[in-house]
Design a protein around this motif. Structure first.
Motif, PDB file in Angstrom:
ATOM      1  N   VAL A  73       0.820  -1.175   0.051  1.00 32.94           N
ATOM      2  CA  VAL A  73      -0.039   0.078  -0.065  1.00 32.94           C
ATOM      3  C   VAL A  73       0.723   1.334  -0.051  1.00 32.94           C
ATOM      4  N   LEU A  74       0.519   2.020  -0.859  1.00 28.70           N
ATOM      5  CA  LEU A  74       1.383   3.408  -1.079  1.00 28.70           C
ATOM      6  C   LEU A  74       0.742   4.318  -0.273  1.00 28.70           C
ATOM      7  N   GLY A  75       1.368   5.707  -0.133  1.00 23.90           N
ATOM      8  CA  GLY A  75       0.938   6.872   0.711  1.00 23.90           C
ATOM      9  C   GLY A  75       0.986   6.737   2.077  1.00 23.90           C
ATOM     10  N   ASP A  76       0.257   7.642   3.176  1.00 26.25           N
ATOM     11  CA  ASP A  76       0.557   7.776   4.324  1.00 26.25           C
ATOM     12  C   ASP A  76      -0.092   7.293   5.112  1.00 26.25           C
ATOM     13  N   MET A  77      -0.951   6.047   4.772  1.00 22.87           N
ATOM     14  CA  MET A  77      -1.842   5.143   5.854  1.00 22.87           C
ATOM     15  C   MET A  77      -1.036   4.328   6.656  1.00 22.87           C
ATOM     16  N   PHE A  78       0.277   3.997   5.951  1.00 29.45           N
ATOM     17  CA  PHE A  78       1.382   3.062   6.550  1.00 29.45           C
ATOM     18  C   PHE A  78       2.608   3.672   6.599  1.00 29.45           C
ATOM     19  N   GLU A  79       3.252   3.317   7.971  1.00 29.56           N
ATOM     20  CA  GLU A  79       4.729   3.658   7.647  1.00 29.56           C
ATOM     21  C   GLU A  79       5.494   2.656   6.624  1.00 29.56           C
ATOM     22  N   ARG A  80       5.193   1.304   6.754  1.00 36.79           N
ATOM     23  CA  ARG A  80       5.612   0.327   6.062  1.00 36.79           C
ATOM     24  C   ARG A  80       4.363  -0.771   5.820  1.00 36.79           C
ATOM     25  N   HIS A  81       4.414  -1.367   4.645  1.00 35.08           N
ATOM     26  CA  HIS A  81       3.506  -2.113   4.363  1.00 35.08           C
ATOM     27  C   HIS A  81       3.815  -3.293   3.225  1.00 35.08           C
ATOM     28  N   ALA A  82       3.537  -4.522   3.628  1.00 36.14           N
ATOM     29  CA  ALA A  82       3.915  -5.603   2.540  1.00 36.14           C
ATOM     30  C   ALA A  82       2.877  -6.564   2.792  1.00 36.14           C
ATOM     31  N   ALA A  83       2.115  -7.108   1.614  1.00 32.01           N
ATOM     32  CA  ALA A  83       1.082  -7.966   1.871  1.00 32.01           C
ATOM     33  C   ALA A  83       1.351  -8.935   0.554  1.00 32.01           C
ATOM     34  N   SER A  84       0.847 -10.256   0.853  1.00 34.10           N
ATOM     35  CA  SER A  84       0.879 -11.298  -0.070  1.00 34.10           C
ATOM     36  C   SER A  84      -0.405 -11.934  -0.377  1.00 34.10           C
ATOM     37  N   MET A  85      -0.760 -12.608  -1.285  1.00 28.67           N
ATOM     38  CA  MET A  85      -1.979 -13.702  -1.363  1.00 28.67           C
ATOM     39  C   MET A  85      -1.458 -14.818  -2.237  1.00 28.67           C
ATOM     40  N   GLU A  86      -1.917 -15.792  -1.710  1.00 31.25           N
ATOM     41  CA  GLU A  86      -1.296 -17.118  -2.196  1.00 31.25           C
ATOM     42  C   GLU A  86      -2.591 -18.014  -2.506  1.00 31.25           C
ATOM     43  N   ILE A  87      -2.492 -18.895  -3.507  1.00 29.56           N
ATOM     44  CA  ILE A  87      -3.412 -19.901  -3.766  1.00 29.56           C
ATOM     45  C   ILE A  87      -2.556 -21.351  -3.328  1.00 29.56           C
ATOM     46  N   LEU A  88      -3.105 -22.028  -2.628  1.00 29.77           N
ATOM     47  CA  LEU A  88      -2.153 -23.305  -2.361  1.00 29.77           C
ATOM     48  C   LEU A  88      -3.138 -24.523  -2.613  1.00 29.77           C
ATOM     49  N   PRO A  89      -2.706 -25.578  -3.381  1.00 29.25           N
ATOM     50  CA  PRO A  89      -3.613 -26.514  -3.769  1.00 29.25           C
ATOM     51  C   PRO A  89      -3.790 -27.640  -2.621  1.00 29.25           C
ATOM     52  N   ARG A  90      -5.042 -27.888  -2.422  1.00 32.25           N
ATOM     53  CA  ARG A  90      -5.563 -28.942  -1.248  1.00 32.25           C
ATOM     54  C   ARG A  90      -5.611 -30.330  -1.893  1.00 32.25           C
ATOM     55  N   ASN A  91      -6.549 -30.515  -3.082  1.00 32.79           N
ATOM     56  CA  ASN A  91      -6.666 -31.507  -3.762  1.00 32.79           C
ATOM     57  C   ASN A  91      -7.088 -31.167  -5.080  1.00 32.79           C
TER      58      ASN A  91
END
Length: 134
Positions: A73-91
């Motif tokens: 996330v950019l801007g002044d909402m956070f001092e630092r921000h890092a996020a990830s989204m993953e799709i992991l197979p189950r079957n």
């Protein structure tokens, strides 16, 4: 630093779920009704939330081999921000969606946590609905 990690099972194959999640320019459709708008300019995505909040996010990577999307996330909402989204197979017919967000200041967790929970639930509904229609 605060960390929010949320996961949800999805009743579609990992390949099908990833094919939808990797379309970073369609976040408003995938996370509807939590998101109501999405535009892309280069690697910067601007999303509009249902509550009117507008957030700019830099897409860091779209990793097809690992089925992982990372953004900040950019801007002044956070001092630092890092996020990830993953799709992991189950079957063959199901997968798990994992969303991890690390940020400062930690006090923002009160704002971020409900958006992650609501967003993940919306994503699951929309993926399963679209997969059922396909």
């Amino acid at each position: 630093m605060a960390t929010i990690r949320h996961q949800h099972d999805i009743a579609v194959s990992a390949e099908r779920a990833w094919a939808m999640l990797r379309r970073v320019d369609r976040a408003d459709r995938l996370f509807a009704p939590v998101l109501t708008g999405c535009t892309m300019e280069g690697d910067v995505r601007t999303v509009t939330f249902a509550n009117g909040m507008v957030v700019r996010e830099q897409v860091v990577t779209v990793d097809d081999a690992g089925r992982r999307l990372a953004y900040s996330v950019l801007g002044d909402m956070f001092e630092r921000h890092a996020a990830s989204m993953e799709i992991l197979p189950r079957n063959a017919d199901s997968c798990r969606f994992v969303w991890t967000s690390d940020f400062l200041p930690a006090e923002r967790a009160e704002t971020v946590r409900p958006l992650v929970i609501e967003g993940a639930s919306a994503l699951v509904r929309n993926i399963e609905r679209e997969a059922g229609a396909g």
